[in-house]
Design a protein around this motif. Structure first.
Motif, PDB file in Angstrom:
ATOM      1  N   ARG A   1       0.812  -1.218   0.000  1.00 56.24           N
ATOM      2  CA  ARG A   1       0.000   0.000   0.000  1.00 56.24           C
ATOM      3  C   ARG A   1       0.852   1.278   0.000  1.00 56.24           C
ATOM      4  NH1 ARG A   1      -5.321  -1.059   1.326  1.00 56.24           N
ATOM      5  NH2 ARG A   1      -5.760  -3.195   2.032  1.00 56.24           N
ATOM      6  N   ASP A   2       2.155   1.144  -0.147  1.00 52.10           N
ATOM      7  CA  ASP A   2       3.038   2.308  -0.054  1.00 52.10           C
ATOM      8  C   ASP A   2       3.584   2.728  -1.412  1.00 52.10           C
ATOM      9  OD1 ASP A   2       4.542  -0.011  -0.331  1.00 52.10           O
ATOM     10  OD2 ASP A   2       6.259   0.805   0.764  1.00 52.10           O
ATOM     11  N   LEU A   3       2.879   2.363  -2.501  1.00 56.62           N
ATOM     12  CA  LEU A   3       3.350   2.668  -3.841  1.00 56.62           C
ATOM     13  C   LEU A   3       2.314   3.483  -4.597  1.00 56.62           C
ATOM     14  CD1 LEU A   3       4.720  -0.903  -4.627  1.00 56.62           C
ATOM     15  CD2 LEU A   3       6.124   1.124  -4.227  1.00 56.62           C
ATOM     16  N   ASN A   4       2.767   4.178  -5.636  1.00 54.70           N
ATOM     17  CA  ASN A   4       1.870   4.948  -6.503  1.00 54.70           C
ATOM     18  C   ASN A   4       1.321   4.006  -7.570  1.00 54.70           C
ATOM     19  OD1 ASN A   4       1.142   6.631  -8.924  1.00 54.70           O
ATOM     20  ND2 ASN A   4       1.633   8.266  -7.497  1.00 54.70           N
ATOM     21  N   VAL A   5      -0.012   3.877  -7.645  1.00 48.55           N
ATOM     22  CA  VAL A   5      -0.609   2.896  -8.562  1.00 48.55           C
ATOM     23  C   VAL A   5      -1.687   3.542  -9.433  1.00 48.55           C
ATOM     24  CG1 VAL A   5      -0.139   1.021  -6.954  1.00 48.55           C
ATOM     25  CG2 VAL A   5      -2.372   2.123  -6.933  1.00 48.55           C
ATOM     26  N   GLU A   6      -1.795   3.065 -10.669  1.00 53.60           N
ATOM     27  CA  GLU A   6      -2.857   3.458 -11.591  1.00 53.60           C
ATOM     28  C   GLU A   6      -3.342   2.195 -12.291  1.00 53.60           C
ATOM     29  OE1 GLU A   6      -1.805   6.589 -14.311  1.00 53.60           O
ATOM     30  OE2 GLU A   6      -0.371   7.438 -12.880  1.00 53.60           O
ATOM     31  N   LYS A   7      -4.635   1.937 -12.202  1.00 55.75           N
ATOM     32  CA  LYS A   7      -5.169   0.726 -12.805  1.00 55.75           C
ATOM     33  C   LYS A   7      -5.036   0.770 -14.324  1.00 55.75           C
ATOM     34  CE  LYS A   7      -9.182  -2.334 -12.903  1.00 55.75           C
ATOM     35  NZ  LYS A   7     -10.549  -2.587 -12.432  1.00 55.75           N
ATOM     36  N   LEU A   8      -4.678  -0.382 -14.901  1.00 56.07           N
ATOM     37  CA  LEU A   8      -4.476  -0.460 -16.337  1.00 56.07           C
ATOM     38  C   LEU A   8      -5.483  -1.390 -17.013  1.00 56.07           C
ATOM     39  CD1 LEU A   8      -2.653   0.528 -18.621  1.00 56.07           C
ATOM     40  CD2 LEU A   8      -1.112  -1.388 -18.150  1.00 56.07           C
ATOM     41  N   ILE A   9      -5.731  -2.570 -16.429  1.00 58.59           N
ATOM     42  CA  ILE A   9      -6.610  -3.541 -17.075  1.00 58.59           C
ATOM     43  C   ILE A   9      -7.030  -4.612 -16.076  1.00 58.59           C
ATOM     44  CG2 ILE A   9      -4.665  -4.967 -17.804  1.00 58.59           C
ATOM     45  CD1 ILE A   9      -6.183  -5.833 -20.241  1.00 58.59           C
ATOM     46  N   ASP A  10      -8.181  -5.226 -16.316  1.00 57.33           N
ATOM     47  CA  ASP A  10      -8.584  -6.438 -15.613  1.00 57.33           C
ATOM     48  C   ASP A  10      -8.272  -7.626 -16.522  1.00 57.33           C
ATOM     49  OD1 ASP A  10      -9.631  -5.409 -13.203  1.00 57.33           O
ATOM     50  OD2 ASP A  10     -11.483  -4.829 -14.223  1.00 57.33           O
ATOM     51  N   VAL A  11      -7.502  -8.568 -16.019  1.00 60.35           N
ATOM     52  CA  VAL A  11      -7.159  -9.771 -16.789  1.00 60.35           C
ATOM     53  C   VAL A  11      -8.065 -10.914 -16.342  1.00 60.35           C
ATOM     54  CG1 VAL A  11      -5.371 -11.491 -17.281  1.00 60.35           C
ATOM     55  CG2 VAL A  11      -4.770  -9.063 -17.110  1.00 60.35           C
ATOM     56  N   GLU A  12      -8.791 -11.501 -17.292  1.00 58.90           N
ATOM     57  CA  GLU A  12      -9.677 -12.615 -16.982  1.00 58.90           C
ATOM     58  C   GLU A  12      -8.865 -13.893 -16.792  1.00 58.90           C
ATOM     59  OE1 GLU A  12     -13.640 -14.935 -18.748  1.00 58.90           O
ATOM     60  OE2 GLU A  12     -12.460 -13.603 -20.042  1.00 58.90           O
ATOM     61  N   MET A  13      -9.116 -14.567 -15.667  1.00 63.06           N
ATOM     62  CA  MET A  13      -8.463 -15.831 -15.351  1.00 63.06           C
ATOM     63  C   MET A  13      -9.528 -16.902 -15.140  1.00 63.06           C
ATOM     64  SD  MET A  13      -5.069 -15.145 -14.951  1.00 63.06           S
ATOM     65  CE  MET A  13      -4.464 -16.442 -13.866  1.00 63.06           C
ATOM     66  N   PHE A  14      -9.266 -18.122 -15.588  1.00 62.48           N
ATOM     67  CA  PHE A  14     -10.192 -19.214 -15.290  1.00 62.48           C
ATOM     68  C   PHE A  14      -9.447 -20.549 -15.318  1.00 62.48           C
ATOM     69  CE2 PHE A  14     -11.115 -17.885 -19.770  1.00 62.48           C
ATOM     70  CZ  PHE A  14     -10.495 -18.943 -20.435  1.00 62.48           C
ATOM     71  N   PRO A  15     -10.021 -21.582 -14.677  1.00 64.57           N
ATOM     72  CA  PRO A  15      -9.360 -22.887 -14.627  1.00 64.57           C
ATOM     73  C   PRO A  15      -9.468 -23.632 -15.950  1.00 64.57           C
ATOM     74  CG  PRO A  15     -11.442 -22.969 -13.446  1.00 64.57           C
ATOM     75  CD  PRO A  15     -11.242 -21.533 -13.869  1.00 64.57           C
ATOM     76  N   VAL A  16      -8.377 -24.288 -16.327  1.00 60.37           N
ATOM     77  CA  VAL A  16      -8.319 -25.053 -17.577  1.00 60.37           C
ATOM     78  C   VAL A  16      -7.557 -26.346 -17.355  1.00 60.37           C
ATOM     79  CG1 VAL A  16      -8.540 -23.156 -19.244  1.00 60.37           C
ATOM     80  CG2 VAL A  16      -6.321 -23.674 -18.242  1.00 60.37           C
ATOM     81  N   VAL A  17      -7.764 -27.280 -18.272  1.00 64.16           N
ATOM     82  CA  VAL A  17      -7.069 -28.555 -18.222  1.00 64.16           C
ATOM     83  C   VAL A  17      -6.950 -29.076 -19.645  1.00 64.16           C
ATOM     84  CG1 VAL A  17      -9.119 -30.043 -18.030  1.00 64.16           C
ATOM     85  CG2 VAL A  17      -6.988 -30.728 -16.895  1.00 64.16           C
ATOM     86  N   ALA A  18      -6.005 -29.966 -19.877  1.00 65.19           N
ATOM     87  CA  ALA A  18      -5.853 -30.566 -21.208  1.00 65.19           C
ATOM     88  C   ALA A  18      -7.119 -31.337 -21.569  1.00 65.19           C
ATOM     89  CB  ALA A  18      -4.645 -31.497 -21.235  1.00 65.19           C
ATOM     90  N   ALA A  19      -7.495 -31.304 -22.837  1.00 64.29           N
ATOM     91  CA  ALA A  19      -8.748 -31.921 -23.283  1.00 64.29           C
ATOM     92  C   ALA A  19      -8.782 -33.424 -23.036  1.00 64.29           C
ATOM     93  CB  ALA A  19      -8.966 -31.627 -24.765  1.00 64.29           C
ATOM     94  N   ASP A  20      -7.620 -34.072 -22.978  1.00 67.73           N
ATOM     95  CA  ASP A  20      -7.592 -35.521 -22.749  1.00 67.73           C
ATOM     96  C   ASP A  20      -7.313 -35.881 -21.290  1.00 67.73           C
ATOM     97  OD1 ASP A  20      -4.984 -34.664 -22.669  1.00 67.73           O
ATOM     98  OD2 ASP A  20      -4.199 -36.138 -24.104  1.00 67.73           O
ATOM     99  N   HIS A  21      -7.341 -34.899 -20.404  1.00 71.92           N
ATOM    100  CA  HIS A  21      -7.126 -35.155 -18.970  1.00 71.92           C
ATOM    101  C   HIS A  21      -8.416 -35.685 -18.353  1.00 71.92           C
ATOM    102  CE1 HIS A  21      -6.439 -34.224 -14.688  1.00 71.92           C
ATOM    103  NE2 HIS A  21      -5.147 -34.227 -14.979  1.00 71.92           N
ATOM    104  N   PRO A  22      -8.349 -36.566 -17.349  1.00 78.64           N
ATOM    105  CA  PRO A  22      -9.568 -37.100 -16.727  1.00 78.64           C
ATOM    106  C   PRO A  22     -10.522 -36.030 -16.210  1.00 78.64           C
ATOM    107  CG  PRO A  22      -7.658 -38.370 -16.031  1.00 78.64           C
ATOM    108  CD  PRO A  22      -7.133 -37.227 -16.837  1.00 78.64           C
ATOM    109  N   MET A  23      -9.981 -34.879 -15.739  1.00 78.12           N
ATOM    110  CA  MET A  23     -10.861 -33.831 -15.226  1.00 78.12           C
ATOM    111  C   MET A  23     -11.750 -33.244 -16.318  1.00 78.12           C
ATOM    112  SD  MET A  23      -8.618 -31.688 -12.410  1.00 78.12           S
ATOM    113  CE  MET A  23      -9.956 -30.532 -12.107  1.00 78.12           C
TER     114      MET A  23
END
Length: 297
Positions: free
Chosen positions: A158-180
């Protein structure tokens, strides 16, 4: 004797070679022909080499002359670069653009902005560090970079000068042939815990107490996101990844987006961060402005 060699002599050598004659070089440089001939003769005496064969109607570079010509072009080019760089610094530009960027930030956008910057400021040296988790902030605090782009969520500072630039979308993924990939959705906590989660680790002390979104009991840790992507595609486990990095693999059928009982993804805010009292120069400001424009598009 070599200390008496001058840039003017090298420029004359280049002009004679390019124009194919002393008279052509004289016209190009706005000099009299005798001055051109004398300068080349003085250069040859200084180097102790015959640079031109004058037996024909027009001077022809000797083998030594061709070799020296390549060196002369490099010296003149480096000198022009030095002069331009010094001029930009004298005009108020920072001597070097230094920044650290979290690899979660959309790299194609950064690449396009840096391409544009290299055209707008062709002589500006750039030092780009791509570091995850606490790496960008550590480089900032150590004085290695002018500013950094990363998620404050990683360190909570909290001791730095900040300016928001972007929201990066994150989501869970797995290989198509993985059991999950074949598990009923939302994927239960029991299924998630039974499979390996691929996690990024931090090599700085800034995030030692941050557990992160770790849901599995089996964890493999990676130092960089590119290696983690390779192992994700190879089916070693699942993880959260930025949408911009995996959407192409999902579309191609190599990866599958997961919907977990614990997590369906998130948007991570990324900021331009600098130390208080540290003002950015015009080149840094130009780059940040260009990034904002491209992200807005």
């Amino acid at each position: 004797m070599i200390d008496s060699l001058t840039l003017d002599q090298l420029r004359i050598l280049i002009a004679v070679a390019d124009e194919g004659s002393f008279s052509g070089a004289a016209r190009r440089l706005g000099r009299v022909q005798s001055a051109i001939s004398q300068a080349v003769q003085t250069l040859e005496n200084t180097l102790g080499l015959a640079l031109f064969d004058r037996s024909a109607k027009k001077p022809v570079l000797t083998q030594a002359g061709r070799s020296i010509l390549m060196d002369a072009r490099q010296v003149v080019a480096r000198t022009d670069t030095l002069r331009a760089h010094a001029g930009s610094i004298a005009g108020g530009c920072e001597p070097e653009l230094t920044l650290s960027v979290d690899p979660l930030f959309p790299q194609p956008v950064l690449i396009e902005s840096l391409k544009a910057l290299s055209l707008a400021f062709p002589y500006m040296p750039v030092k780009l560090l791509t570091e995850g988790l606490g790496g960008p902030e550590q480089s900032l605090r150590d004085g290695h970079v002018l500013f950094a782009i990363y998620a404050l969520l990683a360190t909570g500072s909290r001791d730095l000068n900040v300016e928001k630039l972007i929201d990066v979308e994150m989501f869970p993924v797995v290989a198509a042939d993985h059991p999950m990939a074949q598990a009923p959705e939302p994927v239960s906590q029991e299924v998630v815990e039974a499979h390996t989660q691929l996690v990024l680790m931090d090599r700085t002390p800034l995030t030692q107490n941050m557990r992160g979104n770790i849901f599995s009991t089996h964890v493999w840790r990676f130092a960089d996101i590119a290696t983690r992507l390779d192992y994700l595609l190879a089916g070693f486990g699942w993880c959260h990844m930025p949408a911009w990095l995996v959407n192409g693999h999902i579309a191609a059928g190599r990866l599958k987006r997961l919907r977990l009982a614990q997590s369906n993804g998130a948007r991570i805010a990324m900021y331009v961060v600098r130390q208080h009292g540290r003002h950015l120069g015009p080149v840094s400001q130009w780059l940040i402005g260009d990034l904002r424009k491209r992200l807005g598009e």
